[in-house]
Scaffold this motif. Structure first.
Motif, mmCIF file in Angstrom:
data_model
loop_
_atom_site.group_PDB
_atom_site.id
_atom_site.type_symbol
_atom_site.label_atom_id
_atom_site.label_comp_id
_atom_site.label_asym_id
_atom_site.label_seq_id
_atom_site.Cartn_x
_atom_site.Cartn_y
_atom_site.Cartn_z
ATOM 1 N N THR A 1 0.836 -1.210 0.000
ATOM 2 C CA THR A 1 0.000 0.000 0.000
ATOM 3 C C THR A 1 0.866 1.253 0.000
ATOM 4 O O THR A 1 0.579 2.227 -0.703
ATOM 5 N N HIS A 2 1.912 1.192 0.839
ATOM 6 C CA HIS A 2 2.703 2.393 1.146
ATOM 7 C C HIS A 2 3.931 2.538 0.257
ATOM 8 O O HIS A 2 4.628 3.540 0.343
ATOM 9 N N THR A 3 4.192 1.515 -0.576
ATOM 10 C CA THR A 3 5.459 1.516 -1.325
ATOM 11 C C THR A 3 5.321 1.308 -2.828
ATOM 12 O O THR A 3 6.216 1.696 -3.568
ATOM 13 N N SER A 4 4.240 0.670 -3.285
ATOM 14 C CA SER A 4 4.265 0.116 -4.644
ATOM 15 C C SER A 4 3.506 0.947 -5.688
ATOM 16 O O SER A 4 2.271 0.874 -5.789
ATOM 17 N N VAL A 5 4.265 1.673 -6.487
ATOM 18 C CA VAL A 5 3.678 2.369 -7.646
ATOM 19 C C VAL A 5 3.228 1.320 -8.665
ATOM 20 O O VAL A 5 2.201 1.491 -9.336
ATOM 21 N N ALA A 6 3.973 0.210 -8.762
ATOM 22 C CA ALA A 6 3.638 -0.831 -9.743
ATOM 23 C C ALA A 6 2.262 -1.443 -9.454
ATOM 24 O O ALA A 6 1.461 -1.656 -10.373
ATOM 25 N N LEU A 7 1.984 -1.713 -8.193
ATOM 26 C CA LEU A 7 0.669 -2.269 -7.834
ATOM 27 C C LEU A 7 -0.434 -1.243 -8.124
ATOM 28 O O LEU A 7 -1.488 -1.578 -8.669
ATOM 29 N N ALA A 8 -0.167 0.011 -7.777
ATOM 30 C CA ALA A 8 -1.146 1.072 -8.044
ATOM 31 C C ALA A 8 -1.398 1.209 -9.547
ATOM 32 O O ALA A 8 -2.548 1.383 -9.978
ATOM 33 N N ASP A 9 -0.339 1.103 -10.357
ATOM 34 C CA ASP A 9 -0.504 1.184 -11.816
ATOM 35 C C ASP A 9 -1.369 0.034 -12.330
ATOM 36 O O ASP A 9 -2.227 0.226 -13.200
ATOM 37 N N ALA A 10 -1.144 -1.163 -11.787
ATOM 38 C CA ALA A 10 -1.943 -2.328 -12.211
ATOM 39 C C ALA A 10 -3.418 -2.112 -11.854
ATOM 40 O O ALA A 10 -4.308 -2.433 -12.648
ATOM 41 N N LEU A 11 -3.667 -1.549 -10.682
ATOM 42 C CA LEU A 11 -5.058 -1.280 -10.271
ATOM 43 C C LEU A 11 -5.679 -0.202 -11.158
ATOM 44 O O LEU A 11 -6.861 -0.284 -11.512
ATOM 45 N N HIS B 1 0.650 6.179 6.741
ATOM 46 C CA HIS B 1 -0.445 7.131 6.499
ATOM 47 C C HIS B 1 -0.660 7.389 5.006
ATOM 48 O O HIS B 1 -1.728 7.841 4.612
ATOM 49 N N HIS B 2 0.390 7.133 4.214
ATOM 50 C CA HIS B 2 0.229 7.358 2.771
ATOM 51 C C HIS B 2 -0.089 6.046 2.056
ATOM 52 O O HIS B 2 0.528 5.019 2.324
ATOM 53 N N SER B 3 -1.052 6.122 1.142
ATOM 54 C CA SER B 3 -1.402 4.955 0.326
ATOM 55 C C SER B 3 -1.343 5.328 -1.145
ATOM 56 O O SER B 3 -1.956 6.318 -1.565
ATOM 57 N N PHE B 4 -0.613 4.526 -1.944
ATOM 58 C CA PHE B 4 -0.617 4.712 -3.398
ATOM 59 C C PHE B 4 -1.930 4.202 -4.007
ATOM 60 O O PHE B 4 -2.246 4.509 -5.148
ATOM 61 N N VAL B 5 -2.666 3.406 -3.242
ATOM 62 C CA VAL B 5 -3.888 2.754 -3.752
ATOM 63 C C VAL B 5 -5.125 3.637 -3.544
ATOM 64 O O VAL B 5 -6.029 3.654 -4.388
ATOM 65 N N SER B 6 -5.147 4.400 -2.458
ATOM 66 C CA SER B 6 -6.374 5.152 -2.114
ATOM 67 C C SER B 6 -6.893 6.069 -3.227
ATOM 68 O O SER B 6 -8.112 6.149 -3.431
ATOM 69 N N PRO B 7 -6.009 6.764 -3.995
ATOM 70 C CA PRO B 7 -6.547 7.640 -5.048
ATOM 71 C C PRO B 7 -7.273 6.884 -6.161
ATOM 72 O O PRO B 7 -8.019 7.482 -6.938
ATOM 73 N N ILE B 8 -7.034 5.570 -6.236
ATOM 74 C CA ILE B 8 -7.643 4.748 -7.285
ATOM 75 C C ILE B 8 -8.916 4.072 -6.778
ATOM 76 O O ILE B 8 -9.739 3.614 -7.551
ATOM 77 N N ALA B 9 -9.054 3.998 -5.454
ATOM 78 C CA ALA B 9 -10.128 3.182 -4.856
ATOM 79 C C ALA B 9 -11.486 3.869 -4.924
ATOM 80 O O ALA B 9 -11.587 5.089 -4.798
ATOM 81 N N SER B 10 -12.528 3.049 -5.116
ATOM 82 C CA SER B 10 -13.909 3.552 -5.004
ATOM 83 C C SER B 10 -14.242 3.802 -3.545
ATOM 84 O O SER B 10 -15.024 4.688 -3.217
ATOM 85 N N GLY B 11 -13.669 2.981 -2.662
ATOM 86 C CA GLY B 11 -13.928 3.106 -1.236
ATOM 87 C C GLY B 11 -12.762 2.547 -0.442
ATOM 88 O O GLY B 11 -11.969 1.762 -0.967
#
Ligand code: CA2
Length: 152
Positions: free
Chosen positions: A82-92, A115-125
């Motif tokens: 959650t806190h480290t992976s741009v690659a996972l966020a890109d896949a999402l 406290h920072h998540s690369f995933v949250s900006p992509i998430a519906s919830g």
């Protein structure tokens, strides 16, 4: 897609250790217990469920690539990625399906790096700090999003 809407529940690194250490943070349930709760919730909500965990970032990404055409929605606890992976966020980001991010613990009560998540900006919830019940809450929300054909 025809038939029951399908949801992939993905779990990231070290979540296979759930229930074996740090019960004050993560509780006493094992990941198998969580999978069982999710199966019960999915049956009640009329969702087809696929529940997976991997310690490997590339494996999670490969599963997300498959999910682009195979599932209707994704519930993900990316764990430390959650806190480290741009690659996972890109896949999402490449998936035009609803994504709900789950964290068992309240990451905002913990160390600043959580406290920072690369995933949250992509998430519906986002469901944080509700313990393993968070997975059930995410599936309940996903059922509503899929019934209303909400993408994001
Ligand atoms: O609260 C969550 O669900 C987390 O995603 C869990 C991750 C952590 O890195 C995130 O900041 C928040 C850790 C998963 C590892 O879980 C363990 C459970 C029991 C024993 C050891 C690790």
């Amino acid at each position: 897609m025809m038939g029951m809407p399908s949801v992939l529940v993905l779990n990231g690194p070290n979540l296979n250790l759930l229930g074996t250490r740090e019960p004050a943070v993560y509780g006493y349930e094992t990941l198998d217990d969580v999978a069982g709760r999710c199966r019960e919730a999915a049956a009640r909500l009329g969702l087809a469920l696929d529940f997976r965990q991997s310690n490997a970032e590339h494996q999670l990404i490969d599963w997300l690539h498959e999910a682009r055409t195979q599932v209707d929605g994704i519930v993900i606890n990316p764990a430390a990625l959650t806190h480290t992976s741009v690659a996972l966020a890109d896949a999402l980001s490449a998936i035009a399906k609803p994504v709900i991010e789950v964290h068992i613990s309240n990451v905002h009560k913990r160390e600043a790096f959580r406290h920072h998540s690369f995933v949250s900006p992509i998430a519906s919830g986002i469901i944080v700090g509700c313990g393993t019940q968070g997975y059930v809450l995410a599936l309940e929300r996903m059922a509503v999003l899929l019934a209303n054909e909400v993408v994001s």
